[in-house]
Design an enzyme around this catalytic site. Structure first.
Site, PDB file in Angstrom:
ATOM      1  N   ASN A   8       2.671   3.947 -15.250  1.00  0.00           N
ATOM      2  CA  ASN A   8       3.588   4.022 -16.460  1.00  0.00           C
ATOM      3  C   ASN A   8       4.056   5.447 -16.586  1.00  0.00           C
ATOM      4  O   ASN A   8       5.011   5.566 -17.217  1.00  0.00           O
ATOM      5  CB  ASN A   8       2.475   3.813 -17.440  1.00  0.00           C
ATOM      6  CG  ASN A   8       1.947   2.370 -17.710  1.00  0.00           C
ATOM      7  OD1 ASN A   8       3.007   1.385 -17.773  1.00  0.00           O
ATOM      8  ND2 ASN A   8       0.673   1.999 -18.063  1.00  0.00           N
TER       9      ASN A   8
ATOM     10  N   ASN B 196      -0.123  -2.077 -10.668  1.00  0.00           N
ATOM     11  CA  ASN B 196       1.041  -2.857 -10.388  1.00  0.00           C
ATOM     12  C   ASN B 196       2.171  -3.231 -11.282  1.00  0.00           C
ATOM     13  O   ASN B 196       1.530  -3.243 -12.581  1.00  0.00           O
ATOM     14  CB  ASN B 196       0.231  -4.112  -9.573  1.00  0.00           C
ATOM     15  CG  ASN B 196       1.430  -4.598  -8.481  1.00  0.00           C
ATOM     16  OD1 ASN B 196       2.496  -4.333  -8.448  1.00  0.00           O
ATOM     17  ND2 ASN B 196       0.736  -5.217  -7.411  1.00  0.00           N
ATOM     18  N   CYS B 197       3.185  -3.782 -11.062  1.00  0.00           N
ATOM     19  CA  CYS B 197       3.929  -4.636 -11.853  1.00  0.00           C
ATOM     20  C   CYS B 197       4.746  -3.583 -13.095  1.00  0.00           C
ATOM     21  O   CYS B 197       5.156  -4.119 -13.886  1.00  0.00           O
ATOM     22  CB  CYS B 197       3.077  -5.804 -12.451  1.00  0.00           C
ATOM     23  SG  CYS B 197       2.473  -6.905 -11.388  1.00  0.00           S
TER      24      CYS B 197
ATOM     25  N   ILE C 278       2.492  -0.468  -2.006  1.00  0.00           N
ATOM     26  CA  ILE C 278       1.748  -1.466  -2.849  1.00  0.00           C
ATOM     27  C   ILE C 278       2.429  -2.934  -2.259  1.00  0.00           C
ATOM     28  O   ILE C 278       1.480  -3.799  -1.855  1.00  0.00           O
ATOM     29  CB  ILE C 278       1.988  -1.498  -4.286  1.00  0.00           C
ATOM     30  CG1 ILE C 278       1.277  -0.253  -4.974  1.00  0.00           C
ATOM     31  CG2 ILE C 278       1.557  -2.627  -5.049  1.00  0.00           C
ATOM     32  CD1 ILE C 278       1.522  -0.061  -6.425  1.00  0.00           C
ATOM     33  N   SER C 279       3.583  -2.921  -2.038  1.00  0.00           N
ATOM     34  CA  SER C 279       4.082  -4.232  -1.376  1.00  0.00           C
ATOM     35  C   SER C 279       3.583  -4.681  -0.245  1.00  0.00           C
ATOM     36  O   SER C 279       3.796  -5.823   0.394  1.00  0.00           O
ATOM     37  CB  SER C 279       5.534  -4.221  -1.425  1.00  0.00           C
ATOM     38  OG  SER C 279       5.935  -3.098  -0.678  1.00  0.00           O
TER      39      SER C 279
ATOM     40  N   ASP D  37       7.441  -2.363 -12.577  1.00  0.00           N
ATOM     41  CA  ASP D  37       8.918  -2.721 -12.534  1.00  0.00           C
ATOM     42  C   ASP D  37       9.256  -4.089 -13.269  1.00  0.00           C
ATOM     43  O   ASP D  37      10.253  -4.203 -13.559  1.00  0.00           O
ATOM     44  CB  ASP D  37       9.349  -2.792 -11.028  1.00  0.00           C
ATOM     45  CG  ASP D  37       8.395  -3.320 -10.165  1.00  0.00           C
ATOM     46  OD1 ASP D  37       7.341  -4.144 -10.630  1.00  0.00           O
ATOM     47  OD2 ASP D  37       8.432  -3.549  -8.996  1.00  0.00           O
TER      48      ASP D  37
ATOM     49  N   ARG E  87      15.211  -9.694  -7.383  1.00  0.00           N
ATOM     50  CA  ARG E  87      14.141 -10.563  -7.563  1.00  0.00           C
ATOM     51  C   ARG E  87      14.574 -11.756  -8.494  1.00  0.00           C
ATOM     52  O   ARG E  87      15.321 -11.383  -9.380  1.00  0.00           O
ATOM     53  CB  ARG E  87      13.089  -9.851  -7.901  1.00  0.00           C
ATOM     54  CG  ARG E  87      12.379  -8.808  -6.795  1.00  0.00           C
ATOM     55  CD  ARG E  87      12.018  -9.498  -5.394  1.00  0.00           C
ATOM     56  NE  ARG E  87      11.854  -8.520  -4.435  1.00  0.00           N
ATOM     57  CZ  ARG E  87      12.189  -7.963  -3.492  1.00  0.00           C
ATOM     58  NH1 ARG E  87      13.585  -8.377  -3.751  1.00  0.00           N
ATOM     59  NH2 ARG E  87      11.841  -6.943  -2.611  1.00  0.00           N
TER      60      ARG E  87
END
Length: 353
Positions: A167, A278-279, A311-312, A281, A215
């Site tokens: 964050n 994660n996440c 992370i990906s 974005d 995406r």
């Protein structure tokens, strides 16, 4: 020798009788039917001339392009940067680099973005317990001064955070001189020409996200009046030509979304991002879509990933993204993402458009 010339020579020599237009017409008809050899020859000359002109035009355009590419640096003019980007009245953009224990990549990234003419400032989001060393700070400041191609040198600043939290990359920044934020990971390099084109696209729609990594969300199933979605990666976007998100690893957005993300977005989403690491974005994409009701804009352009891990690259990354998407939609109470198949392309560098 053509029939027409033969008849005329025979007439002049007295061997073919008196010349008449009817004989000439009949002779022409006899050899080529309805096609006149004279007309045929003229058409060949005309087509040949057109081909010659096209070939000549191609070489002239090619020569002019090569000549301009050689002359422009000498003349001190770079055609790759639109005047609207470097104009003080329009402003530039702030590059917001998210990094974590990858100083080698950070050095490459800062050096590159300092060389882009649209860069007004560079902020490094630092989320480590130990602050950056004075050696690293001095190195990056000198690199910015060295690489910058403008009279106004970009301001370099570290935004320090003691805890590792995704964050952090969207915390509000005080005293920004630009409305445009270019959010980028420390291992992503976007060529300056491509970046500045994306900035001009963002200027036409400053309330939406404009980026390079699209995406998609897909309707997966619906059971007991509960809708489930599937997170679509690059290959699904490539196959279907549709997208609904552009990832913040390389995207422009308005600075006001930093404030909205930190202070207005449900705290349950902040907690989720902190817990799952994660996440963030996806959360930002949902936030912007919820605020605008519009899709993002995908800009066509080659980008380079200079890192080898992240992370990906984790094994269960796709499953986690699916879970994030559905959990966030539940927290919102609706699906705010809007899909589109539009793509921004710089026509100056496209052969066919």
């Amino acid at each position: 020798m053509s029939t027409l010339i033969t008849i005329r020579e025979a007439s002049l020599n007295g061997n073919g009788g008196d010349y008449s237009p009817a004989k000439e017409k009949a002779a022409n008809r006899g050899v080529y039917g309805a096609r006149s050899p004279l007309l045929h020859r003229r058409l060949r000359l005309l087509v040949g001339g057109a081909k010659y002109k096209l070939i000549l035009l191609f070489f002239l355009v090619t020569a002019a392009y090569l000549l301009s590419s050689k002359i422009s640096p000498f003349m001190g003019w770079n055609p790759h940067y639109p005047s609207s980007v470097s104009s003080p009245s329009r402003g530039g953009y702030t590059v917001l680099i998210n990094t974590w224990k990858r100083n080698t990549l950070l050095k490459q990234s800062v050096a590159h973005y300092a060389s882009c003419q649209g860069t007004d400032a560079i902020h490094v989001v630092w989320s480590e317990v130990d602050p950056p060393s004075y050696k690293l700070r001095d190195y990056l400041k000198k690199m910015v001064q060295k690489k910058s191609q403008t009279a106004h040198k970009p301001n370099l600043r570290f935004d320090l955070n003691e805890e590792d939290n995704l964050n952090n990359r969207f915390k509000p920044i005080q005293d920004l001189r630009t409305d445009a934020i270019f959010s980028v990971d420390d291992d992503v390099i976007v060529p300056c020409r491509t970046l500045d084109f994306a900035f001009t696209v963002w200027q036409t729609a400053p309330l939406t996200m404009v980026g390079f990594v699209p995406r998609m969300h897909w309707l997966d199933e619906e059971k007991n009046d509960v809708v489930h979605y599937r997170y679509g990666g690059w290959w699904s976007v490539w196959w279907m030509g549709t997208y609904s998100m552009v990832l913040s690893k390389a995207a422009f957005f308005h600075k006001k979304y930093l404030e909205l993300y930190t202070k207005k977005m449900p705290s349950s989403i902040h907690d989720y991002v902190s817990r799952e690491r994660n996440c963030e974005d996806i959360a930002m994409s949902l936030l912007v879509a919820n605020a605008t009701g519009a899709p993002p804009i995908w800009v066509k352009g080659k980008i380079y990933e200079i890192g080898s891990s992240g992370i990906s690259s984790l094994k269960d990354h796709s499953d986690k993204r699916n879970k994030c998407l559905n959990d966030f939609v539940s927290l919102y109470g609706a699906m705010p993402l809007a899909s589109t198949n539009a793509k921004a392309v710089d026509a100056r560098y496209e052969w066919f458009w």
